[in-house]
Design an enzyme around this catalytic site. Structure first.
Site, PDB file in Angstrom:
ATOM      1  N   CYS A 197     -54.454 -35.745  51.672  1.00  0.00           N
ATOM      2  CA  CYS A 197     -55.017 -35.401  53.154  1.00  0.00           C
ATOM      3  C   CYS A 197     -55.125 -37.536  52.884  1.00  0.00           C
ATOM      4  O   CYS A 197     -55.215 -37.862  54.000  1.00  0.00           O
ATOM      5  CB  CYS A 197     -56.321 -35.019  53.558  1.00  0.00           C
ATOM      6  SG  CYS A 197     -56.262 -33.532  54.060  1.00  0.00           S
ATOM      7  N   CYS A 201     -58.791 -35.631  48.415  1.00  0.00           N
ATOM      8  CA  CYS A 201     -58.028 -34.982  48.683  1.00  0.00           C
ATOM      9  C   CYS A 201     -56.656 -35.926  49.248  1.00  0.00           C
ATOM     10  O   CYS A 201     -56.208 -36.673  49.869  1.00  0.00           O
ATOM     11  CB  CYS A 201     -57.553 -34.164  49.865  1.00  0.00           C
ATOM     12  SG  CYS A 201     -56.284 -32.685  50.311  1.00  0.00           S
ATOM     13  N   LYS A 254     -48.962 -24.733  59.373  1.00  0.00           N
ATOM     14  CA  LYS A 254     -48.035 -25.505  60.145  1.00  0.00           C
ATOM     15  C   LYS A 254     -47.453 -25.997  58.781  1.00  0.00           C
ATOM     16  O   LYS A 254     -46.986 -25.829  57.733  1.00  0.00           O
ATOM     17  CB  LYS A 254     -49.439 -26.625  59.176  1.00  0.00           C
ATOM     18  CG  LYS A 254     -48.476 -28.248  59.600  1.00  0.00           C
ATOM     19  CD  LYS A 254     -49.819 -28.724  58.988  1.00  0.00           C
ATOM     20  CE  LYS A 254     -49.354 -30.699  59.221  1.00  0.00           C
ATOM     21  NZ  LYS A 254     -49.763 -32.128  58.359  1.00  0.00           N
ATOM     22  N   LYS A 300     -44.935 -30.944  54.211  1.00  0.00           N
ATOM     23  CA  LYS A 300     -43.912 -30.704  53.041  1.00  0.00           C
ATOM     24  C   LYS A 300     -45.086 -30.152  51.924  1.00  0.00           C
ATOM     25  O   LYS A 300     -44.454 -29.660  50.613  1.00  0.00           O
ATOM     26  CB  LYS A 300     -44.152 -32.742  52.268  1.00  0.00           C
ATOM     27  CG  LYS A 300     -42.657 -33.055  52.916  1.00  0.00           C
ATOM     28  CD  LYS A 300     -42.496 -34.418  52.632  1.00  0.00           C
ATOM     29  CE  LYS A 300     -43.704 -35.063  53.771  1.00  0.00           C
ATOM     30  NZ  LYS A 300     -43.417 -36.892  54.511  1.00  0.00           N
ATOM     31  N   HIS A 359     -41.818 -34.460  61.715  1.00  0.00           N
ATOM     32  CA  HIS A 359     -41.115 -35.942  62.105  1.00  0.00           C
ATOM     33  C   HIS A 359     -40.441 -35.792  63.391  1.00  0.00           C
ATOM     34  O   HIS A 359     -40.475 -36.698  63.925  1.00  0.00           O
ATOM     35  CB  HIS A 359     -41.068 -36.119  60.657  1.00  0.00           C
ATOM     36  CG  HIS A 359     -41.870 -36.049  60.018  1.00  0.00           C
ATOM     37  ND1 HIS A 359     -41.859 -35.443  58.630  1.00  0.00           N
ATOM     38  CD2 HIS A 359     -43.338 -36.849  59.360  1.00  0.00           C
ATOM     39  CE1 HIS A 359     -43.098 -35.892  57.406  1.00  0.00           C
ATOM     40  NE2 HIS A 359     -43.980 -36.674  58.001  1.00  0.00           N
ATOM     41  N   HIS A 371     -54.516 -28.011  52.260  1.00  0.00           N
ATOM     42  CA  HIS A 371     -53.276 -28.428  51.633  1.00  0.00           C
ATOM     43  C   HIS A 371     -53.633 -26.916  50.424  1.00  0.00           C
ATOM     44  O   HIS A 371     -52.409 -27.407  49.144  1.00  0.00           O
ATOM     45  CB  HIS A 371     -53.217 -29.525  50.561  1.00  0.00           C
ATOM     46  CG  HIS A 371     -52.723 -30.847  51.696  1.00  0.00           C
ATOM     47  ND1 HIS A 371     -54.206 -31.429  52.668  1.00  0.00           N
ATOM     48  CD2 HIS A 371     -51.339 -31.004  51.640  1.00  0.00           C
ATOM     49  CE1 HIS A 371     -52.533 -32.051  53.250  1.00  0.00           C
ATOM     50  NE2 HIS A 371     -52.151 -32.079  53.098  1.00  0.00           N
TER      51      HIS A 371
HETATM   52  N1  MSP Z   1     -48.985 -41.431  56.377  1.00  0.00           N
HETATM   53  C1  MSP Z   1     -50.077 -40.681  57.431  1.00  0.00           C
HETATM   54  C2  MSP Z   1     -50.154 -41.579  59.697  1.00  0.00           C
HETATM   55  C3  MSP Z   1     -50.860 -42.532  59.327  1.00  0.00           C
HETATM   56  S1  MSP Z   1     -50.623 -43.177  61.131  1.00  0.00           S
HETATM   57  C4  MSP Z   1     -51.239 -44.550  60.888  1.00  0.00           C
HETATM   58  C5  MSP Z   1     -49.179 -39.092  57.983  1.00  0.00           C
HETATM   59  N2  MSP Z   1     -48.299 -39.093  57.913  1.00  0.00           N
HETATM   60  S2  MSP Z   1     -47.547 -37.739  57.991  1.00  0.00           S
HETATM   61  O1  MSP Z   1     -46.434 -37.664  56.975  1.00  0.00           O
HETATM   62  O2  MSP Z   1     -47.684 -36.407  57.130  1.00  0.00           O
HETATM   63  O3  MSP Z   1     -47.731 -37.361  59.178  1.00  0.00           O
HETATM   64  C6  MSP Z   1     -46.554 -37.747  60.259  1.00  0.00           C
HETATM   65  C7  MSP Z   1     -47.172 -37.236  61.924  1.00  0.00           C
HETATM   66  O4  MSP Z   1     -46.053 -36.426  61.436  1.00  0.00           O
HETATM   67  C8  MSP Z   1     -48.842 -37.186  62.222  1.00  0.00           C
HETATM   68  O5  MSP Z   1     -48.413 -37.547  63.286  1.00  0.00           O
HETATM   69  C9  MSP Z   1     -48.413 -35.482  62.054  1.00  0.00           C
HETATM   70  O6  MSP Z   1     -49.501 -34.678  62.907  1.00  0.00           O
HETATM   71  C10 MSP Z   1     -46.876 -34.905  62.523  1.00  0.00           C
HETATM   72  N3  MSP Z   1     -46.693 -34.084  61.412  1.00  0.00           N
HETATM   73  C11 MSP Z   1     -46.912 -33.705  60.712  1.00  0.00           C
HETATM   74  N4  MSP Z   1     -46.216 -32.144  60.238  1.00  0.00           N
HETATM   75  C12 MSP Z   1     -46.464 -31.737  61.338  1.00  0.00           C
HETATM   76  C13 MSP Z   1     -45.757 -30.252  62.075  1.00  0.00           C
HETATM   77  N5  MSP Z   1     -45.331 -29.568  61.147  1.00  0.00           N
HETATM   78  N6  MSP Z   1     -45.874 -30.566  63.936  1.00  0.00           N
HETATM   79  C14 MSP Z   1     -45.735 -31.300  63.872  1.00  0.00           C
HETATM   80  N7  MSP Z   1     -45.946 -32.877  64.046  1.00  0.00           N
HETATM   81  C15 MSP Z   1     -46.542 -32.455  62.517  1.00  0.00           C
HETATM   82  O7  MSP Z   1     -50.347 -38.556  58.292  1.00  0.00           O
END
Ligand code: MSP
Length: 484
Positions: A130, A127, A297, A300, A22, A148
């Site tokens: 996702c 899922c 990746k 969480k 994030h 996942h």
């Molecule tokens: N809630 C949805 C997004 C909705 S947008 C209308 C979601 N949330 S998330 O918390 O899983 O991910 C938020 C952002 O963080 C996404 O763009 C996601 O790709 C990014 N990342 C999550 N894990 C990541 C990494 N390990 N590395 C880089 N970015 C990552 O998806």
């Protein structure tokens, strides 16, 4: 009047605390918006949180909170991190906010009026990781979600469907006419292929559970919207939809920054929703890679996260921004490690930039009594500058932040080399004026370095500018303390 520029980032789920992935996305977005502001654009930088969805409902139940309490608590952590990382956003859209509910319902009504929604019975596999229904072809040979590593759950419900399949031709035609819609290229190619292979309709609502958490479907109060249907609207909410979309002047968005795992939701689903609702589509979806830990990746759900606070404690905020931007190119998946960060910190920040500023200010104090003539924006007396300007601009405009930083570090290396070659400390013994001239040249280099560094390391850039504008100029404190 300066032209407006709208950037949105994906909005994270509030089921747990933020991780480095994030942080990285926000920092990328922050660099883009700071650069655009520097170019004189009127920027609206939109962030937010995905408050709804089953992940959040489950996380709330597990910690014996209501979804509202869960998101209130976690939101503070996310916003605190954004602030700590100097991520200078303008708006934060909580999808649980009244303004967002109004926007999501207004979009729903436009989709319904366009005949894009249909009530159907649905049996499928879901899922929760996702927040998406899966078909057999989405799963591994063992029937698991590849992201996942858990089996999806069977679901049988009466839902509204978005008739995505009927937008296949319109999407392909739109892609054809908008070759810049998705960057990088290969991520666009994947989407085109996916759409060309045929689309399935998407379940867009679900039966409201006992928490009642979600955006109510207009005219069907037993249903809440599917979390993605509501979440994707956040960008529109931030741009003033429904009432002020035109008068605010920020839509269509210039760029939406998202990770590759959610490219499809944006480039395909959101684009189709906007086409169906007859609203303009963002100019670009910029798709970044993932921070990886041992080839997986960071997530969480997988439990392999690095806490951003750990890096901030060790290196400080500005260096953390630098290390992430330098080590994880926007387009690729970067495996990160503390060893690699430590080496980069010492070489580039302590020995490179930090040393350049401290020895330059030290010598200006010593050999010029702190008084030199550096004009703002002055042309650097450096023959290589012209060969660096274009690569810098191209790299930062094309989200190749690691390359833009490489260019800045070439300039830093050149400035350090100038000092090593001319040895002002020796020169000063016989020809003070010549020594001062060298230091003025390096001082001007440092101002340019600070200017170029501003989107990446705003505080460091400001410290450099202040130090060189001080009267008299005095030796600075080390910018980057050595690691212990
Ligand atoms: N809630 C949805 C997004 C909705 S947008 C209308 C979601 N949330 S998330 O918390 O899983 O991910 C938020 C952002 O963080 C996404 O763009 C996601 O790709 C990014 N990342 C999550 N894990 C990541 C990494 N390990 N590395 C880089 N970015 C990552 O998806």
């Amino acid at each position: 009047m300066s032209r407006s520029f709208f950037l949105g980032t994906a909005i994270p789920y509030l089921n747990g605390v933020p991780h480095l992935g994030h942080a990285l996305e926000w920092i990328y977005a922050d660099v883009i918006t700071r650069y655009q502001r520097q170019q004189g654009r009127q920027v609206r930088f939109s962030m937010g949180s995905d408050d709804h969805g089953q992940k959040v409902i489950r996380a709330a139940a597990a910690s014996q909170r209501s979804p509202q309490q869960q998101t209130d608590v976690v939101l503070e952590v996310f916003q605190g991190l954004a602030q700590q990382l100097e991520v200078d956003y303008d708006t934060w859209t909580r999808t649980s906010s009244p303004a967002h509910h109004i926007a999501a319902q207004a979009l729903w009504q436009r989709l319904a009026a366009a005949g894009a929604l249909e009530l159907r019975k649905y049996d499928g596999l879901y899922c929760i990781g996702c927040e998406a229904f899966k078909t057999e072809k989405d799963l591994t040979s063992d029937g698991l979600c590849p992201d996942h590593q858990v089996p999806p759950e069977p679901r049988s419900e009466q839902n509204y469907f978005f008739k995505l399949s009927s937008y296949q031709d319109q999407l392909l035609a739109y892609y054809e006419q908008h070759p810049q819609l998705v960057t990088p290229h290969e991520k666009y190619a994947e989407m085109k292929q996916f759409v060309a292979a045929g689309l399935e309709d998407v379940s867009f609502s679900r039966v409201k559970d006992e928490t009642g958490w979600g955006v109510l479907v207009p005219d069907a109060p037993d249903q809440v919207m599917y979390v993605w249907c509501d979440a994707l609207v956040n960008y529109l909410t931030a741009a003033g939809f429904p009432d002020n979309l035109e008068s605010d002047g920020y839509w269509p968005a210039d760029v939406i920054v998202v990770g590759k795992d959610i490219n499809r939701f944006h480039s395909v689903l959101f684009t189709a929703m906007l086409l169906a609702a007859d609203l303009p589509v963002p100019t670009q979806f910029a798709v970044h890679g993932h921070i990886m830990v041992n080839g997986q990746k960071m997530s969480k759900s997988l439990g392999n996260v690095i806490d951003p606070a750990q890096l901030i404690d060790r290196y400080g905020v500005e260096a953390t921004r630098y290390l992430l931007l330098r080590e994880v190119p926007f387009r690729s998946d970067g495996d990160v490690s503390l060893e690699q960060f430590d080496a980069r910190y010492t070489a580039d920040l302590c020995n490179g930039l930090g040393n350049l500023l401290s020895r330059t200010t030290n010598m200006i104090e010593k050999y010029a009594q702190g008084k030199i003539n550096i004009k703002d924006q002055a042309v650097v007396g450096n023959a290589d500058l012209r060969s660096l300007q274009d690569p810098y601009t191209e790299a930062i405009s094309d989200y190749k932040f690691h390359l833009a930083l490489e260019v800045i570090w070439q300039l830093i290396a050149q400035a350090n080399q100038t000092i090593d070659d001319h040895k002002p400390w020796e020169l000063a013994k016989t020809d003070t004026a010549a020594a001062v001239l060298i230091l003025e040249g390096v001082g001007r280099d440092l101002l340019l370095i600070a200017h170029w560094l501003t989107p990446f390391m705003p505080q460091t850039a400001e410290i450099i500018i202040q130090a060189l504008h001080a009267k008299p100029i005095l030796k600075t404190q080390p910018l980057f303390p050595r690691l212990t």
